[in-house]
Design a protein around this motif. Sequence first.
Motif, PDB file in Angstrom:
ATOM      1  N   ASP A   1     -20.531 -52.190-114.875  1.00 49.66           N
ATOM      2  CA  ASP A   1     -19.793 -53.238-114.152  1.00 49.66           C
ATOM      3  C   ASP A   1     -18.716 -52.654-113.232  1.00 49.66           C
ATOM      4  N   PHE A   2     -19.092 -51.671-112.425  1.00 51.67           N
ATOM      5  CA  PHE A   2     -18.132 -51.026-111.530  1.00 51.67           C
ATOM      6  C   PHE A   2     -17.624 -51.991-110.460  1.00 51.67           C
ATOM      7  N   ASN A   3     -18.310 -53.124-110.303  1.00 57.82           N
ATOM      8  CA  ASN A   3     -17.856 -54.131-109.336  1.00 57.82           C
ATOM      9  C   ASN A   3     -16.493 -54.707-109.718  1.00 57.82           C
ATOM     10  N   PHE A   4     -16.081 -54.511-110.995  1.00 57.60           N
ATOM     11  CA  PHE A   4     -14.771 -54.980-111.432  1.00 57.60           C
ATOM     12  C   PHE A   4     -13.689 -53.907-111.267  1.00 57.60           C
ATOM     13  N   ALA A   5     -14.056 -52.724-110.801  1.00 60.18           N
ATOM     14  CA  ALA A   5     -13.087 -51.632-110.668  1.00 60.18           C
ATOM     15  C   ALA A   5     -12.040 -51.970-109.612  1.00 60.18           C
ATOM     16  N   ASP A   6     -10.798 -51.533-109.846  1.00 63.39           N
ATOM     17  CA  ASP A   6      -9.744 -51.779-108.871  1.00 63.39           C
ATOM     18  C   ASP A   6      -9.862 -50.805-107.705  1.00 63.39           C
ATOM     19  N   ASP A   7      -9.104 -51.055-106.663  1.00 57.26           N
ATOM     20  CA  ASP A   7      -9.188 -50.235-105.454  1.00 57.26           C
ATOM     21  C   ASP A   7      -8.844 -48.778-105.719  1.00 57.26           C
ATOM     22  N   LEU A   8      -7.878 -48.525-106.593  1.00 57.70           N
ATOM     23  CA  LEU A   8      -7.462 -47.160-106.884  1.00 57.70           C
ATOM     24  C   LEU A   8      -8.607 -46.368-107.521  1.00 57.70           C
ATOM     25  N   SER A   9      -9.320 -46.992-108.444  1.00 60.07           N
ATOM     26  CA  SER A   9     -10.460 -46.330-109.097  1.00 60.07           C
ATOM     27  C   SER A   9     -11.559 -46.030-108.081  1.00 60.07           C
ATOM     28  N   ARG A  10     -11.805 -46.970-107.172  1.00 59.41           N
ATOM     29  CA  ARG A  10     -12.833 -46.756-106.149  1.00 59.41           C
ATOM     30  C   ARG A  10     -12.461 -45.595-105.236  1.00 59.41           C
ATOM     31  N   GLU A  11     -11.187 -45.518-104.885  1.00 61.00           N
ATOM     32  CA  GLU A  11     -10.738 -44.426-104.027  1.00 61.00           C
ATOM     33  C   GLU A  11     -10.911 -43.073-104.723  1.00 61.00           C
ATOM     34  N   PHE A  12     -10.621 -43.049-106.029  1.00 60.18           N
ATOM     35  CA  PHE A  12     -10.773 -41.790-106.754  1.00 60.18           C
ATOM     36  C   PHE A  12     -12.227 -41.335-106.769  1.00 60.18           C
ATOM     37  N   PHE A  13     -13.153 -42.255-107.043  1.00 54.57           N
ATOM     38  CA  PHE A  13     -14.564 -41.874-107.079  1.00 54.57           C
ATOM     39  C   PHE A  13     -15.060 -41.471-105.697  1.00 54.57           C
ATOM     40  N   ASP A  14     -14.460 -42.017-104.663  1.00 54.69           N
ATOM     41  CA  ASP A  14     -14.787 -41.588-103.309  1.00 54.69           C
ATOM     42  C   ASP A  14     -14.510 -40.087-103.159  1.00 54.69           C
ATOM     43  N   ILE A  15     -13.356 -39.644-103.649  1.00 57.05           N
ATOM     44  CA  ILE A  15     -12.978 -38.233-103.596  1.00 57.05           C
ATOM     45  C   ILE A  15     -13.900 -37.387-104.481  1.00 57.05           C
ATOM     46  N   LEU A  16     -14.176 -37.871-105.694  1.00 50.81           N
ATOM     47  CA  LEU A  16     -15.006 -37.120-106.623  1.00 50.81           C
ATOM     48  C   LEU A  16     -16.423 -36.938-106.083  1.00 50.81           C
ATOM     49  N   LEU A  17     -16.982 -38.001-105.507  1.00 55.38           N
ATOM     50  CA  LEU A  17     -18.337 -37.922-104.972  1.00 55.38           C
ATOM     51  C   LEU A  17     -18.424 -36.981-103.775  1.00 55.38           C
ATOM     52  N   MET A  18     -17.313 -36.819-103.076  1.00 56.20           N
ATOM     53  CA  MET A  18     -17.298 -35.926-101.922  1.00 56.20           C
ATOM     54  C   MET A  18     -17.526 -34.475-102.356  1.00 56.20           C
ATOM     55  N   ASN A  19     -17.186 -34.184-103.630  1.00 56.69           N
ATOM     56  CA  ASN A  19     -17.286 -32.810-104.127  1.00 56.69           C
ATOM     57  C   ASN A  19     -18.398 -32.610-105.151  1.00 56.69           C
ATOM     58  N   ILE A  20     -19.297 -33.590-105.268  1.00 55.08           N
ATOM     59  CA  ILE A  20     -20.263 -33.556-106.361  1.00 55.08           C
ATOM     60  C   ILE A  20     -21.463 -32.646-106.086  1.00 55.08           C
ATOM     61  N   LEU A  21     -21.803 -32.441-104.819  1.00 54.13           N
ATOM     62  CA  LEU A  21     -22.992 -31.667-104.485  1.00 54.13           C
ATOM     63  C   LEU A  21     -22.915 -30.249-105.043  1.00 54.13           C
ATOM     64  N   ASN A  22     -24.086 -29.760-105.501  1.00 59.36           N
ATOM     65  CA  ASN A  22     -24.228 -28.389-106.018  1.00 59.36           C
ATOM     66  C   ASN A  22     -23.444 -28.154-107.307  1.00 59.36           C
ATOM     67  N   ASN A  23     -23.119 -29.238-108.018  1.00 61.67           N
ATOM     68  CA  ASN A  23     -22.447 -29.124-109.313  1.00 61.67           C
ATOM     69  C   ASN A  23     -23.219 -29.941-110.353  1.00 61.67           C
ATOM     70  N   PRO A  24     -23.311 -29.447-111.595  1.00 60.87           N
ATOM     71  CA  PRO A  24     -24.069 -30.170-112.640  1.00 60.87           C
ATOM     72  C   PRO A  24     -23.291 -31.378-113.169  1.00 60.87           C
ATOM     73  N   LEU A  25     -23.093 -32.336-112.279  1.00 58.94           N
ATOM     74  CA  LEU A  25     -22.322 -33.531-112.605  1.00 58.94           C
ATOM     75  C   LEU A  25     -23.086 -34.767-112.150  1.00 58.94           C
ATOM     76  N   LEU A  26     -23.342 -35.683-113.084  1.00 57.87           N
ATOM     77  CA  LEU A  26     -24.059 -36.924-112.782  1.00 57.87           C
ATOM     78  C   LEU A  26     -23.141 -38.103-113.034  1.00 57.87           C
ATOM     79  N   ILE A  27     -22.997 -38.958-112.020  1.00 60.14           N
ATOM     80  CA  ILE A  27     -22.176 -40.158-112.146  1.00 60.14           C
ATOM     81  C   ILE A  27     -23.075 -41.380-111.999  1.00 60.14           C
ATOM     82  N   ILE A  28     -23.063 -42.253-113.004  1.00 55.73           N
ATOM     83  CA  ILE A  28     -23.883 -43.462-112.984  1.00 55.73           C
ATOM     84  C   ILE A  28     -22.959 -44.674-112.961  1.00 55.73           C
ATOM     85  N   LEU A  29     -23.052 -45.467-111.916  1.00 56.41           N
ATOM     86  CA  LEU A  29     -22.233 -46.672-111.775  1.00 56.41           C
ATOM     87  C   LEU A  29     -23.155 -47.878-111.661  1.00 56.41           C
ATOM     88  N   THR A  30     -23.035 -48.826-112.571  1.00 53.66           N
ATOM     89  CA  THR A  30     -23.809 -50.057-112.440  1.00 53.66           C
ATOM     90  C   THR A  30     -22.920 -51.116-111.810  1.00 53.66           C
TER      91      THR A  30
END
Length: 332
Positions: free
Chosen positions: A53-82
């Motif tokens: 239920d990431f649709n309920f996330a606040d703006d601050l949480s969304r901004e953080f994941f924006d930063i995290l996803l920017m650095n996710i490539l080539n790293n063994p990290l999987l993020i699943i958001l429904t």
Amino acid sequence: MCIRDSINPLFGFEGKDLQNLTPEQRKWKIFETLSAIIIRKSSFSKIIIAIDDFNFADDLSREFFDILLMNILNNPLLIILTTKEDLTFSTASEDAVKSIELKGFDLENTGLMIREYLSIEFAPDDFIQKIFTISHGSPLFIKQIAEDLLFKKLIELKEGKLYLTKPLNEIKIPDNVNTIALSKVDALPEAHRKYLQYASVFGIIFNGELVGKMVNYKPGRIIGSLRYLEEFGFIEPTEREEYYRFIHSTIQESAYETLLKGKRAQLHGAIGKVYEEKYKGKEYENLEVLAYHFGRSSNYLKGIDYLIKAAEKDKELFANYQVIENCKQALE
């Protein structure tokens, strides 16, 4: 700047190197540091982050994941958001994000899910057709309908077959998940319903023993309610000992809505006092939960105090949306 200085504001401490930064600069520095910690951790072991239920996330949480996803490539990290809405991330690479739209089952697969979920080999065709027509093939809805009919003993399972306990045209099936959840809560035995209602005030996750004490149940009765609610698909245990979660947010919301407003306020106030004692000396890092409960209690002055403190904390982190929401609630 060291990592400790970057994340100190999250815990109420002010790092020397952050004092000259604007709130916005401070926010992005904290985001970058937390992101670096997660990426670094993934270099030692694979990491999976799953959020429902990431649709309920606040703006601050969304901004953080924006930063995290920017650095996710080539790293063994999987993020699943429904989510129930389209998600867009402004800085993330297209190669780092993949959207998967879950569509409803057709009639054949609706029947297959019913048989698989109930561990049977046969269910009447007209029954499957009715479930499909109402659910539109939604897997969650199909599962909720099956559980609801079993719970109300409108269907029976014998020797691998499903039998109706009354004619199909007399079986009323709610037309949405919320209505099913509410009807299941209403149909609970009084003792278990009361326990579930009290638990719903804590939120999706709750401490089973603490809820039992608030309901004034003895240990044996607490265990009985937890086992009953788990068996019939209302709650499930978490990885943390003594903590449970609601199977779905609709069940928690439905149980909460069955409480009178005055009772909700009373319970929020009682929970606030418990957390106030639990977090004594650590109020700053737990302002959000204290503001949440006291802000919904009848202790208006304490609620306003914590809401204002939470707003000031959000302001320091440049979480403007949360500042506005906390101030609006304080004014109410």
